[in-house]
Design a protein around this motif. Sequence first.
Motif, mmCIF file in Angstrom:
data_model
loop_
_atom_site.group_PDB
_atom_site.id
_atom_site.type_symbol
_atom_site.label_atom_id
_atom_site.label_comp_id
_atom_site.label_asym_id
_atom_site.label_seq_id
_atom_site.Cartn_x
_atom_site.Cartn_y
_atom_site.Cartn_z
ATOM 1 N N GLU A 197 -83.415 4.695 -64.688
ATOM 2 C CA GLU A 197 -83.404 3.514 -63.808
ATOM 3 C C GLU A 197 -82.686 3.781 -62.488
ATOM 4 O O GLU A 197 -82.764 2.956 -61.559
ATOM 5 N N ILE A 198 -81.993 4.932 -62.382
ATOM 6 C CA ILE A 198 -81.331 5.276 -61.123
ATOM 7 C C ILE A 198 -82.350 5.347 -59.987
ATOM 8 O O ILE A 198 -82.022 5.129 -58.817
ATOM 9 N N GLY A 199 -83.622 5.601 -60.333
ATOM 10 C CA GLY A 199 -84.663 5.686 -59.324
ATOM 11 C C GLY A 199 -85.155 4.354 -58.810
ATOM 12 O O GLY A 199 -86.021 4.311 -57.933
ATOM 13 N N SER A 200 -84.588 3.254 -59.334
ATOM 14 C CA SER A 200 -85.053 1.921 -58.931
ATOM 15 C C SER A 200 -84.398 1.424 -57.649
ATOM 16 O O SER A 200 -84.806 0.398 -57.107
ATOM 17 N N PHE A 201 -83.389 2.130 -57.166
ATOM 18 C CA PHE A 201 -82.674 1.685 -55.962
ATOM 19 C C PHE A 201 -83.451 2.116 -54.723
ATOM 20 O O PHE A 201 -83.185 3.168 -54.126
ATOM 21 N N ALA A 202 -84.370 1.292 -54.304
ATOM 22 C CA ALA A 202 -85.292 1.654 -53.218
ATOM 23 C C ALA A 202 -84.590 1.849 -51.883
ATOM 24 O O ALA A 202 -85.122 2.533 -51.000
ATOM 25 N N ASN A 203 -83.385 1.263 -51.715
ATOM 26 C CA ASN A 203 -82.678 1.344 -50.434
ATOM 27 C C ASN A 203 -81.536 2.355 -50.445
ATOM 28 O O ASN A 203 -80.796 2.452 -49.461
ATOM 29 N N MET A 204 -81.389 3.106 -51.532
ATOM 30 C CA MET A 204 -80.250 4.001 -51.682
ATOM 31 C C MET A 204 -80.254 5.100 -50.624
ATOM 32 O O MET A 204 -81.248 5.782 -50.414
ATOM 33 N N LYS A 205 -79.088 5.258 -49.965
ATOM 34 C CA LYS A 205 -78.923 6.305 -48.961
ATOM 35 C C LYS A 205 -77.877 7.346 -49.381
ATOM 36 O O LYS A 205 -78.005 8.513 -49.024
#
Length: 373
Positions: free
Chosen positions: A136-144
């Motif tokens: 689920e770590i891949g669900s953060f669409a805005n992660m920089k």
Amino acid sequence: MEYWSSCLMFLLTLVLLLSQSLIDSSTPSPSNNFLCHPAESSALLQFSNSFIINPSLFDWLGRMNPKTVSWKNGTDCCSWDGVSCDHISGHVIGLNLSSSGLQGPLHSNSTLFSLPHLQTLILDYNNFSCSPIPPEIGSFANMKTLSLSSANFAGYIPEEISHLSKLSHLTIYGDFADCHFLMGPFVLKKMLQNFTNLMELTMNKIDMSGVELVSSFMNVSSSLTTLDLHQCGLRGKFPENVFRLLNLQELSLGINPYSPFSGNLTGSLPMFNWSSPLRYLDLSHTKISIDLPHMCSSAKSLQILLLSNCSFKGSSNSAMLTNLTQLVELNDLIIDSSNLGGQIPLFFLNLQQLAFLDLSRNNFAGWNSVGEV
């Protein structure tokens, strides 16, 4: 007279009522004064309550700051230690819980993943009990920015991490003592293909012995400034195109044949079309072939150079080091001293910025060959 007294009393009452109304309207109720969204506040509290606080967890400087202990229900989560919010929308966009003493597994159903607006997530120096990084770590669409250093995760790095297409900074450190970290053969390739804004990639002590390097780095972002794959058991030929990246300033590939993983990193530095802005270069304990004179003429911005147990191509003409006028630290270079009479060469005196020099693996007379210059 009685009439005018009644009018005056009415006017005074009206003024008092209007004043009170203005005061009430300018002082919002506590529930309206919070910037944080209630659902995100609840998600943070549930995330915090899923761990115990281990007071013996410190970072490498011996620091520990249990930030979540100060989080209180009924208060604005945007004011909580380690939490950052967008000042307009109120959404939680940053979570820095480094050295917070968190201990326990991070599960896929964690309420952490109920914070879709996160742009920064730092979980360094906690103990997640050798649990895998949830997909689920891949669900953060805005992660920089994502940093999971020395956090005692284990298992395979999930392929879903490559979905973080806006990522500019990624840091993951493994831990040999307790938790074994691995990377599948195609995950690095997918990451580098999708991370088009990537500036810094640091992945240490992760078993990458199954990664095919040439194809993985075929589409690496030209904005990359830092690449650190220290002690990852890298195998095969390291691609030359990485040395030619226009913005690369730090490259660390050290200790790859001698890691706990079966590594055997080979390759060579480019012999043409290489004008590098590199400031930091670590090729120690690799089998990458180094043409020292050519490197010194092509990477004149170098400040720190680590070449312990390296493979030199032809003669290691160390006098060429005088071209590296910005050099601050030179570590563990073996010099051909057959014509030097056992003496430390004087050309090092021309390196005016040099502050640390390690020549301890040479047999020079009258000096231990290590120290500040």
